[in-house]
Scaffold this motif. Structure first.
Motif, PDB file in Angstrom:
ATOM      1  N   VAL A   1       0.824  -1.215   0.000  1.00  0.00           N
ATOM      2  CA  VAL A   1       0.000   0.000   0.000  1.00  0.00           C
ATOM      3  C   VAL A   1       0.856   1.262   0.000  1.00  0.00           C
ATOM      4  CG1 VAL A   1      -1.950  -1.121   1.134  1.00  0.00           C
ATOM      5  CG2 VAL A   1      -0.178  -0.019   2.528  1.00  0.00           C
ATOM      6  N   GLY A   2       2.145   1.094   0.259  1.00  0.00           N
ATOM      7  CA  GLY A   2       3.023   2.256   0.259  1.00  0.00           C
ATOM      8  C   GLY A   2       4.451   1.845   0.590  1.00  0.00           C
ATOM      9  N   PHE A   3       5.325   2.844   0.645  1.00  0.00           N
ATOM     10  CA  PHE A   3       6.728   2.612   0.968  1.00  0.00           C
ATOM     11  C   PHE A   3       7.204   3.662   1.963  1.00  0.00           C
ATOM     12  CE2 PHE A   3       6.358   0.523  -3.121  1.00  0.00           C
ATOM     13  CZ  PHE A   3       7.199  -0.562  -3.028  1.00  0.00           C
ATOM     14  N   GLU A   4       8.161   3.278   2.781  1.00  0.00           N
ATOM     15  CA  GLU A   4       8.861   4.245   3.616  1.00  0.00           C
ATOM     16  C   GLU A   4      10.215   4.522   2.976  1.00  0.00           C
ATOM     17  OE1 GLU A   4      10.702   4.998   8.110  1.00  0.00           O
ATOM     18  OE2 GLU A   4       9.552   3.176   7.694  1.00  0.00           O
ATOM     19  N   ALA A   5      10.520   5.803   2.735  1.00  0.00           N
ATOM     20  CA  ALA A   5      11.806   6.194   2.159  1.00  0.00           C
ATOM     21  C   ALA A   5      12.857   6.279   3.258  1.00  0.00           C
ATOM     22  CB  ALA A   5      11.668   7.534   1.445  1.00  0.00           C
ATOM     23  N   LEU A   6      13.981   5.627   3.036  1.00  0.00           N
ATOM     24  CA  LEU A   6      15.053   5.569   4.037  1.00  0.00           C
ATOM     25  C   LEU A   6      16.365   5.972   3.384  1.00  0.00           C
ATOM     26  CD1 LEU A   6      13.925   2.136   5.471  1.00  0.00           C
ATOM     27  CD2 LEU A   6      13.719   4.330   6.657  1.00  0.00           C
ATOM     28  N   ILE A   7      17.017   6.986   3.922  1.00  0.00           N
ATOM     29  CA  ILE A   7      18.244   7.502   3.329  1.00  0.00           C
ATOM     30  C   ILE A   7      19.442   6.646   3.704  1.00  0.00           C
ATOM     31  CG2 ILE A   7      18.709   9.087   5.250  1.00  0.00           C
ATOM     32  CD1 ILE A   7      19.807  11.071   3.165  1.00  0.00           C
ATOM     33  N   ARG A   8      20.352   6.489   2.751  1.00  0.00           N
ATOM     34  CA  ARG A   8      21.636   5.831   2.961  1.00  0.00           C
ATOM     35  C   ARG A   8      22.726   6.713   2.347  1.00  0.00           C
ATOM     36  NH1 ARG A   8      18.530   3.491   5.627  1.00  0.00           N
ATOM     37  NH2 ARG A   8      18.098   1.261   5.769  1.00  0.00           N
ATOM     38  N   TRP A   9      23.918   6.638   2.934  1.00  0.00           N
ATOM     39  CA  TRP A   9      25.056   7.414   2.433  1.00  0.00           C
ATOM     40  C   TRP A   9      26.084   6.455   1.868  1.00  0.00           C
ATOM     41  CZ3 TRP A   9      28.556  10.968   5.977  1.00  0.00           C
ATOM     42  CH2 TRP A   9      29.489  11.632   5.167  1.00  0.00           C
ATOM     43  N   GLN A  10      26.292   6.536   0.557  1.00  0.00           N
ATOM     44  CA  GLN A  10      27.298   5.699  -0.097  1.00  0.00           C
ATOM     45  C   GLN A  10      28.617   6.468  -0.081  1.00  0.00           C
ATOM     46  OE1 GLN A  10      26.286   4.420  -4.066  1.00  0.00           O
ATOM     47  NE2 GLN A  10      27.535   2.577  -3.889  1.00  0.00           N
ATOM     48  N   HIS A  11      29.344   6.283   1.010  1.00  0.00           N
ATOM     49  CA  HIS A  11      30.559   7.048   1.261  1.00  0.00           C
ATOM     50  C   HIS A  11      31.699   6.511   0.390  1.00  0.00           C
ATOM     51  CE1 HIS A  11      33.969   8.732   3.459  1.00  0.00           C
ATOM     52  NE2 HIS A  11      33.126   9.552   4.059  1.00  0.00           N
ATOM     53  N   PRO A  12      32.448   7.387  -0.297  1.00  0.00           N
ATOM     54  CA  PRO A  12      33.508   6.910  -1.200  1.00  0.00           C
ATOM     55  C   PRO A  12      34.646   6.188  -0.484  1.00  0.00           C
ATOM     56  CG  PRO A  12      33.614   9.304  -0.932  1.00  0.00           C
ATOM     57  CD  PRO A  12      32.326   8.855  -0.296  1.00  0.00           C
ATOM     58  N   ARG A  13      34.843   6.466   0.794  1.00  0.00           N
ATOM     59  CA  ARG A  13      35.943   5.853   1.541  1.00  0.00           C
ATOM     60  C   ARG A  13      35.473   4.734   2.461  1.00  0.00           C
ATOM     61  NH1 ARG A  13      37.772   7.446   6.566  1.00  0.00           N
ATOM     62  NH2 ARG A  13      36.514   9.342   6.405  1.00  0.00           N
ATOM     63  N   ARG A  14      34.292   4.912   3.075  1.00  0.00           N
ATOM     64  CA  ARG A  14      33.841   3.981   4.107  1.00  0.00           C
ATOM     65  C   ARG A  14      32.742   3.026   3.639  1.00  0.00           C
ATOM     66  NH1 ARG A  14      32.470   7.403   9.326  1.00  0.00           N
ATOM     67  NH2 ARG A  14      32.003   5.283   9.997  1.00  0.00           N
ATOM     68  N   GLY A  15      32.289   3.193   2.408  1.00  0.00           N
ATOM     69  CA  GLY A  15      31.178   2.368   1.948  1.00  0.00           C
ATOM     70  C   GLY A  15      29.859   2.910   2.477  1.00  0.00           C
ATOM     71  N   TRP A  16      28.927   2.024   2.777  1.00  0.00           N
ATOM     72  CA  TRP A  16      27.606   2.450   3.242  1.00  0.00           C
ATOM     73  C   TRP A  16      27.691   2.926   4.693  1.00  0.00           C
ATOM     74  CZ3 TRP A  16      24.062   3.357  -0.192  1.00  0.00           C
ATOM     75  CH2 TRP A  16      24.038   2.636  -1.386  1.00  0.00           C
ATOM     76  N   VAL A  17      27.226   4.155   4.922  1.00  0.00           N
ATOM     77  CA  VAL A  17      27.154   4.734   6.263  1.00  0.00           C
ATOM     78  C   VAL A  17      25.685   4.793   6.661  1.00  0.00           C
ATOM     79  CG1 VAL A  17      27.718   6.713   7.723  1.00  0.00           C
ATOM     80  CG2 VAL A  17      29.210   6.109   5.806  1.00  0.00           C
ATOM     81  N   THR A  18      25.367   4.281   7.835  1.00  0.00           N
ATOM     82  CA  THR A  18      23.966   4.210   8.255  1.00  0.00           C
ATOM     83  C   THR A  18      23.478   5.568   8.773  1.00  0.00           C
ATOM     84  OG1 THR A  18      24.489   3.607  10.534  1.00  0.00           O
ATOM     85  CG2 THR A  18      24.307   1.813   8.931  1.00  0.00           C
ATOM     86  N   PRO A  19      22.176   5.821   8.687  1.00  0.00           N
ATOM     87  CA  PRO A  19      21.612   7.076   9.211  1.00  0.00           C
ATOM     88  C   PRO A  19      21.877   7.262  10.704  1.00  0.00           C
ATOM     89  CG  PRO A  19      20.015   5.945   7.830  1.00  0.00           C
ATOM     90  CD  PRO A  19      21.152   4.997   8.022  1.00  0.00           C
ATOM     91  N   ILE A  20      21.968   6.159  11.446  1.00  0.00           N
ATOM     92  CA  ILE A  20      22.223   6.255  12.885  1.00  0.00           C
ATOM     93  C   ILE A  20      23.516   7.017  13.149  1.00  0.00           C
ATOM     94  CG2 ILE A  20      22.776   4.906  14.954  1.00  0.00           C
ATOM     95  CD1 ILE A  20      20.944   2.722  13.909  1.00  0.00           C
ATOM     96  N   GLU A  21      24.454   6.907  12.215  1.00  0.00           N
ATOM     97  CA  GLU A  21      25.757   7.546  12.390  1.00  0.00           C
ATOM     98  C   GLU A  21      25.776   8.989  11.901  1.00  0.00           C
ATOM     99  OE1 GLU A  21      30.491   6.603  11.517  1.00  0.00           O
ATOM    100  OE2 GLU A  21      28.921   5.227  10.827  1.00  0.00           O
ATOM    101  N   PHE A  22      25.123   9.259  10.740  1.00  0.00           N
ATOM    102  CA  PHE A  22      25.299  10.596  10.183  1.00  0.00           C
ATOM    103  C   PHE A  22      24.125  11.544  10.406  1.00  0.00           C
ATOM    104  CE2 PHE A  22      23.455   8.372   6.473  1.00  0.00           C
ATOM    105  CZ  PHE A  22      22.510   9.293   6.026  1.00  0.00           C
ATOM    106  N   ILE A  23      22.934  11.041  10.715  1.00  0.00           N
ATOM    107  CA  ILE A  23      21.803  11.948  10.934  1.00  0.00           C
ATOM    108  C   ILE A  23      22.010  12.818  12.177  1.00  0.00           C
ATOM    109  CG2 ILE A  23      19.356  12.070  11.545  1.00  0.00           C
ATOM    110  CD1 ILE A  23      19.850  11.693   8.584  1.00  0.00           C
TER     111      ILE A  23
END
Length: 353
Positions: A130-152
């Motif tokens: 019925v819908g979607f929740e949009a969730l941001i991710r950071w594709q960091h060039p040095r560290r790979g995927w950085v979670t929102p818990i770390e950068f928000i």
């Protein structure tokens, strides 16, 4: 009278006449030399913002915000200098990494390093999306995927959350517009976007949401903004005005992580909410009696309920028996990129024929 500069002062410390007694003294000197002029600059910028905010262009306002954020960063650096007993312990690895990450966070938007993932929300009875929740991710060039818990939290601390939040909202609305055009049978699909406490306290929030919805040609009822229960509890007059304006626009409002903020019933009745999202910890620990109580509360408030954290068939069956109308969790799908989410919608449509 001779005016002593910072370089002169430091030279004096290194001269034979004034031997360096400790590295802590250098820290104190650097901190003082940094903080005094920066604090003055910060005060001037805040005064300018207060007096000129209504007459500045959006570009000028953005530059002013960047200048303020940079002064705050330098003040924090001066505080670290002053609080460290010696230069070798000036910046432990985690402190260095934090400042480095903050600098890189400023560049992430410009360099398109952020990506949105989407997790489906389904109907309990038939698992239809019925819908979607949009969730941001950071594709960091040095560290790979950085979670929102770390950068928000860092984005909130530096004031970048406004820019990042606007980007998330625009991207999510644009993606929903694409899906509604691509899958006319699913034109009722909705998109959920998270708001931080700082975004909710921005006087321009409801206006920017309205503009983005109009620019992406969405029905406002297709957009669902999620605010944590804690953010609701910390509401300010500006936040309340934003919620009321958003409600008048037709945007749906969700209380996210419900059950963790100790809301009172009287306050819940005053909030213009449409949905309670039960915190995933309740499902994960099997607190079915608590979930049943929340469902009864929602019924009395005439609002819908979404249970998060559904990971097993047993969870699904139990929530179905309790009468929870909507579910979200790994059982149905992990957060996926836009291409994978598109395939989920397409596969569901095929089964309808």
């Amino acid at each position: 009278m001779k005016i002593t500069s910072f370089s002169d002062s430091l030279a004096d410390y290194n001269s034979e006449e004034t031997p360096v007694q400790s590295l802590a003294e250098i820290n104190q000197l650097v901190s003082h030399e940094l903080r005094t002029p920066i604090t003055s600059i910060q005060a001037a910028l805040k005064l300018l913002k207060l007096e000129q905010i209504g007459t500045l262009s959006s570009k000028s306002q953005r530059l002013l915000e960047i200048a303020l954020n940079n002064t705050e960063r330098l003040i924090r650096l001066s505080q670290i200098l002053e609080n460290q007993p010696s230069l070798p312990s000036l910046a432990p690895l985690e402190v260095i990494e934090k400042f480095r990450l903050e600098k890189e966070l400023h560049q992430a938007l410009k360099q398109d390093e952020f990506v949105l993932f989407y997790q489906p929300i389904v109907c309990t009875q038939n698992a239809k999306i019925v819908g979607f929740e949009a969730l941001i991710r950071w594709q960091h060039p040095r560290r790979g995927w950085v979670t929102p818990i770390e950068f928000i939290p860092l984005a909130e601390e530096t004031g970048l959350i406004q820019l990042i939040g606007d980007w998330v909202l625009r991207q999510a609305c644009q993606q929903l517009e694409i899906w509604q055009e691509q899958f006319p049978l699913d034109s009722s699909l909705k998109m959920s976007v998270n708001l931080s406490t700082l975004q909710l306290s921005d006087p321009q929030l409801s206006l920017r949401v309205q503009q983005i919805v109009q620019q992406t040609h969405l029905n406002p009822k297709s957009l669902q903004l999620e605010i944590t229960e804690t953010a609701f509890l910390e509401n300010s007059p500006i936040a309340i005005a934003n919620l009321q304006n958003l409600k008048q626009q037709g945007v749906y409002l969700h209380i996210d992580d419900f059950g963790t903020g100790y809301s009172s019933l009287s306050r819940l009745q005053d909030w213009p909410i449409d949905v309670l999202k039960i915190d995933n910890s309740f499902v994960r620990t099997g607190k079915w009696n608590m979930i049943q109580a929340i469902l009864m509360l929602a019924q009395s408030l005439n609002v819908e309920v979404i249970a998060e954290g559904v990971e097993t068939e047993q969870d699904w069956v139990q929530l179905q028996q309790l009468g929870c109308p909507y579910l979200q969790g790994y059982l149905f799908s992990r957060p996926v990129d836009s291409q994978a989410a598109t395939l989920l919608i397409a596969a569901e449509q095929l089964t309808c024929y």
